[in-house]
Design an enzyme around this catalytic site. Structure first.
Site, PDB file in Angstrom:
ATOM      1  N   THR A   5       0.932  -1.096  -0.072  1.00 35.19           N
ATOM      2  CA  THR A   5       0.089   0.029   0.069  1.00 35.19           C
ATOM      3  C   THR A   5       1.046   1.369  -0.054  1.00 35.19           C
ATOM      4  O   THR A   5       1.739   1.619   1.073  1.00 35.19           O
ATOM      5  CB  THR A   5      -0.844  -0.155   1.177  1.00 35.19           C
ATOM      6  OG1 THR A   5      -1.782  -1.364   1.324  1.00 35.19           O
ATOM      7  CG2 THR A   5      -1.716   1.204   1.287  1.00 35.19           C
ATOM      8  N   LYS A  27      -7.286   1.057  -3.123  1.00 39.96           N
ATOM      9  CA  LYS A  27      -6.882   0.460  -1.609  1.00 39.96           C
ATOM     10  C   LYS A  27      -7.241   1.973  -0.686  1.00 39.96           C
ATOM     11  O   LYS A  27      -7.598   1.676   0.448  1.00 39.96           O
ATOM     12  CB  LYS A  27      -5.558   0.326  -1.562  1.00 39.96           C
ATOM     13  CG  LYS A  27      -5.140  -0.193  -0.336  1.00 39.96           C
ATOM     14  CD  LYS A  27      -5.815  -1.313   0.386  1.00 39.96           C
ATOM     15  CE  LYS A  27      -5.200  -1.627   1.860  1.00 39.96           C
ATOM     16  NZ  LYS A  27      -4.012  -2.416   1.756  1.00 39.96           N
TER      17      LYS A  27
END
Length: 288
Positions: free
Chosen positions: A97, A172
């Site tokens: 991420t 995300k």
């Protein structure tokens, strides 16, 4: 079956790389702490490389799951980086991420060298990685995604391409924005019920079957009520992710008032010594 390199053997990467072996892929791993790579090889077989470049040599796909933007640049670039070891036509799949900015930067660098790049952050936590049921959000060229998806399927419940480079990271961010609001709402509800004298577990048994139900409620309410947080996705990592969300919101002109507020609540949890606690530890602010 494919020749695959996996870079980063943390709580997510370690089992994800293991699932690749279980599906019959030929796997070489790299980890910053060499002992962890040797432990993985002893458990799953395969090989380990001393550098990202060494691990990536000859691989058709190079998967990465590291910590942040700087960690990702470090394993991709430079004389010992994965890009230096990858053949033309090989594809780099990033499960970290990170910001959409670094994703697009590295994607452009890979493309310039005749290599592919798919951003593919995941959701599902440590349990999802261990059980091979992660949700994978992808960005990148359709042809490169189509090649990578059967390999990603080794540890995915669902995998989808959502757009061009950076789209997976934006998705995300949306995921983390949702989680932040959900966990805060659940923390407030459980703390409210405790002060009102109700049995929280009994209430959740009822309301979880209605419109209030969520993954967080089903999987975290018992440990929240028991004041147990020594597991799961750490507050420190959540704050890293929310910082990316808030910075991106400023760049694109989006408003995230609740996310900004919950980020500050997580800062309070850090100040209470809970930086490594699961994100559900937000309730501690309300019950201490």
């Amino acid at each position: 079956m494919a020749k695959v390199a996996f870079l980063g053997l943390g709580v997510m990467g370690y089992p994800m790389a293991g699932h690749l072996v279980a599906k019959g892929h030929e796997v070489t791993v790299y980890n910053r702490t060499e002992a962890k790579a040797k432990t993985w090889v002893a458990e799953f077989g395969g090989r380990w490389g001393a550098t990202p470049r060494a691990a990536a040599q000859g691989a058709e796909f190079v998967m990465a799951c590291v910590g942040n933007d700087d960690d990702l640049r470090a394993v991709c670039l430079g004389a010992d980086g994965a890009f230096a070891g990858m053949d033309r036509g090989a594809i780099f799949v990033d499960h970290t991420t990170v910001s959409a900015q670094v994703t697009r930067e590295l994607s452009a660098a890979a493309t310039g060298e005749g290599k592919g790049f798919v951003d593919a952050p995941v959701s599902g936590g440590q349990a999802g990685a261990q059980n091979g049921v992660l949700s994978v959000m992808c960005g990148g060229a359709q042809a490169e995604y189509d090649r990578a998806e059967p390999v990603i399927a080794a540890y995915a419940r669902i995998c989808r391409r959502l757009g061009d480079s950076g789209a997976g990271q934006i998705a995300k961010m949306m995921n983390q924005i949702c989680i932040a609001g959900l966990v805060q709402g659940l923390a407030e509800a459980l703390a409210f019920g405790q002060k009102a004298g109700l049995d929280g577990e009994a209430v959740v048994e009822v309301i979880s079957q209605g419109a209030a139900g969520s993954w967080q409620m089903a999987n975290r309410h018992k440990t929240m009520l028991a004041d147990q947080f020594d597991f799961g996705f750490a507050v420190d990592w959540m704050r890293k992710d929310l910082k990316i969300c808030l910075e991106t919101a400023d760049q694109i002109g989006a408003s995230l008032p609740v996310t900004a507020l919950v980020d500050q609540f997580y800062k309070e949890v850090q100040n209470m010594g809970g930086g490594r606690h699961d994100t559900s530890s937000l309730i501690r602010r309300l019950t201490r």
